[in-house]
Enzyme design. Structure first.
Site, PDB file in Angstrom:
ATOM      1  N   HIS A  82       9.469  -2.735  18.673  1.00  0.00           N
ATOM      2  CA  HIS A  82      10.497  -2.542  17.345  1.00  0.00           C
ATOM      3  C   HIS A  82      11.517  -1.818  17.834  1.00  0.00           C
ATOM      4  CE1 HIS A  82      11.775  -2.528  13.375  1.00  0.00           C
ATOM      5  NE2 HIS A  82      11.959  -1.225  13.419  1.00  0.00           N
ATOM      6  N   ASP A 161       6.979  -2.795   0.357  1.00  0.00           N
ATOM      7  CA  ASP A 161       8.148  -2.155   1.139  1.00  0.00           C
ATOM      8  C   ASP A 161       9.443  -3.113   0.570  1.00  0.00           C
ATOM      9  OD1 ASP A 161       9.434  -0.951   3.449  1.00  0.00           O
ATOM     10  OD2 ASP A 161       9.782  -2.915   4.032  1.00  0.00           O
ATOM     11  N   ARG A 168      15.207   2.191  -2.958  1.00  0.00           N
ATOM     12  CA  ARG A 168      15.851   3.332  -2.171  1.00  0.00           C
ATOM     13  C   ARG A 168      17.415   3.353  -1.678  1.00  0.00           C
ATOM     14  NH1 ARG A 168      12.340   3.014   2.876  1.00  0.00           N
ATOM     15  NH2 ARG A 168      13.756   4.759   3.501  1.00  0.00           N
ATOM     16  N   SER A 183       7.896   2.556   6.191  1.00  0.00           N
ATOM     17  CA  SER A 183       8.483   1.482   5.894  1.00  0.00           C
ATOM     18  C   SER A 183       8.123   0.481   7.126  1.00  0.00           C
ATOM     19  CB  SER A 183       9.926   1.297   5.662  1.00  0.00           C
ATOM     20  OG  SER A 183      10.516   0.154   5.564  1.00  0.00           O
ATOM     21  N   LYS A 187       5.454  -2.975   8.218  1.00  0.00           N
ATOM     22  CA  LYS A 187       5.606  -4.346   8.705  1.00  0.00           C
ATOM     23  C   LYS A 187       4.958  -4.560   9.872  1.00  0.00           C
ATOM     24  CE  LYS A 187      10.072  -3.207   7.326  1.00  0.00           C
ATOM     25  NZ  LYS A 187      10.996  -2.632   6.878  1.00  0.00           N
TER      26      LYS A 187
END
Ligand code: URA
Ligand code: CA
Length: 433
Positions: A82, A161, A168, A183, A187
């Protein structure tokens, strides 16, 4: 349990229990806890932080708020990569076939991008016919057979999320380490990863502008992963200038093919090996970094990584002949040279501004519904530290419309030339594990 008491508890700097965190996330997901109370708690977390235990529990509560992808029928250790997001970052497209060529299962879920350029899925649509509408059975079969497949984003991954992120965004609570870390990690975990390699970017084009901030985020995510039983490592890498040369969807696909052929840009290639070697180690295929790098080099040299890429594109409806003939990829109507207006050294290629310039051409999405032009974008001809003479081409603008004044104006402001010599930025700052 009352939400207001939990807000006050966090506001006073105390830690929340597992039960309290679960109460908050399930209530917020099903709507019994209103947005205003969740916003207040997010602000309390922003100021008072969470400890490692709370962060891990928040992550898992978000994982449980929706579907989890079951990859148990896929053999082997599923390692996911990621990136916290950058400009011209084509590493996923290159890494996926490379590690798959080493027998590491790549079972990826991919969505469309928002911002600078498209997501992996957008980029792959440069191959006519390519699609990710495969059933989960087909997906599992493809990964077991060829070690690589891509499926579209399931609608109900970490709904907590999704909801929290949009709150947010409008309540000034985006820049909070526990909230960002949970967050991102929720995922990845919900998507079924056994192990995770994180590429945390730092610099102008990144979410985390300084190495210190990037280290805090990397450390937080590695701690969460390891606490919930997912081996996790993080690389902190430079995003002060765009990665590689190409910024734009089909242009990045071409760059990925070049790199799989062994002649990609130096920085992109090095980052691919840095991240890839961590993936190989976490998958249990090599003991040392040196061995892992050697294995990755082998699948480039013997063409196996490229072969896997072809099979993958073909399996999902795309035309694999484009890989051997990348000149068939979508091409922009015009190419305009952007030249140096003085002698010196390239001192800055401000990544986020250059990303915006590519967006002005149509390479990225302003909103969810924008339509991307796959062919357009920018190709750098110089990188930070390079010497240039007046009239040298700094970059090429690939465009479909002839009005590119606003793009050029932005480029003039974000490509800087100094008369003093400039040292190229460090690519990999640190590894966190
Ligand atoms: N990316 C995410 O997915 N979540 C955040 O909170 C920030 C960046
Ligand atoms: Ca690139």
């Amino acid at each position: 349990m009352r939400m207001v008491d939990l807000i006050l508890k966090k506001q006073a700097g105390h830690t929340l229990t597992k039960e309290e965190i679960r109460f908050v996330i399930s209530g917020f997901t099903d709507g019994t806890i209103p947005d205003y109370q969740m916003s207040a708690l997010a602000m309390a977390i922003y100021f008072k932080d969470m400890d490692d235990r709370e962060r891990a529990e928040l992550t898992m509560a978000m994982v449980h708020s929706g579907d989890q992808i079951d990859l148990s029928k896929i053999e082997g250790i599923k390692v996911d990569k990621h990136s916290t997001g950058g400009v011209g970052d084509t590493t996923s497209l290159i890494l996926a076939p490379m590690v798959a060529a080493l027998g590491i299962p790549v079972a990826k879920m991919s969505g469309r991008g928002l911002g600078h350029t498209g997501g992996t899925l957008d980029k792959l649509e440069s191959f006519p016919g390519f699609h990710v509408e495969v059933s989960s059975e087909e997906f599992v079969e493809l990964v077991n057979k060829n070690k690589i497949a891509l499926i579209g984003q399931s609608g109900n991954i970490t709904p907590a999320d999704k909801k929290l992120y949009s709150l947010r965004d409008v309540t000034g609570t985006v820049q909070s380490i526990p909230l960002i870390a949970s967050s991102i990690m929720s995922k990845k975990i919900a998507a079924g990863a056994d192990a995770i390699v994180l590429d945390v970017k730092t610099g102008a084009g990144a979410f985390m502008k300084t190495v210190d901030d990037a280290r805090d985020l990397a450390t937080a995510m590695v701690a969460i992963g390891n606490k919930v039983g997912r081996k996790t490592m993080a690389v902190i890498s430079d995003m002060s200038q765009p990665l590689g040369f190409a910024i734009g969807n089909a242009l990045e696909v071409k760059e990925a093919i070049d790199t799989l052929n062994g002649h990609g840009p130096e920085d992109l290639t090095e980052l691919v090996f840095e991240l890839g070697s961590k993936m190989v180690i976490l998958a249990g295929k090599a003991e040392t970094e040196e061995k892992a790098r050697q294995m990755l080099q082998e699948v480039i040299d013997n063409g196996k990584a490229l072969e896997v890429f072809k099979t993958f594109i073909e399996n999902q409806g795309g035309d694999p002949s484009y890989i051997m003939n990348p000149e068939k990829l979508p091409k922009a109507k015009f190419i305009t040279e952007f030249k140096a207006d003085k002698d010196g050294y390239v001192s800055e290629l401000v990544a986020d501004e250059i990303g915006k310039a590519a967006m002005l051409l149509g390479a990225g999405r302003e909103t969810k519904d924008s339509v991307i032009d796959l062919a357009v974008g920018l190709v750098l001809n110089k990188k930070v530290g390079d010497a240039v003479k007046t009239g040298d081409v700094l970059l090429y603008i690939h465009h479909s419309h002839d009005d590119i004044d606003s793009c050029i104006k932005l480029l003039r402001e974000s490509v800087k030339i100094s008369s003093d010599t400039v040292v190229a930025p460090i690519l990999v700052h640190e590894v966190v594990q």
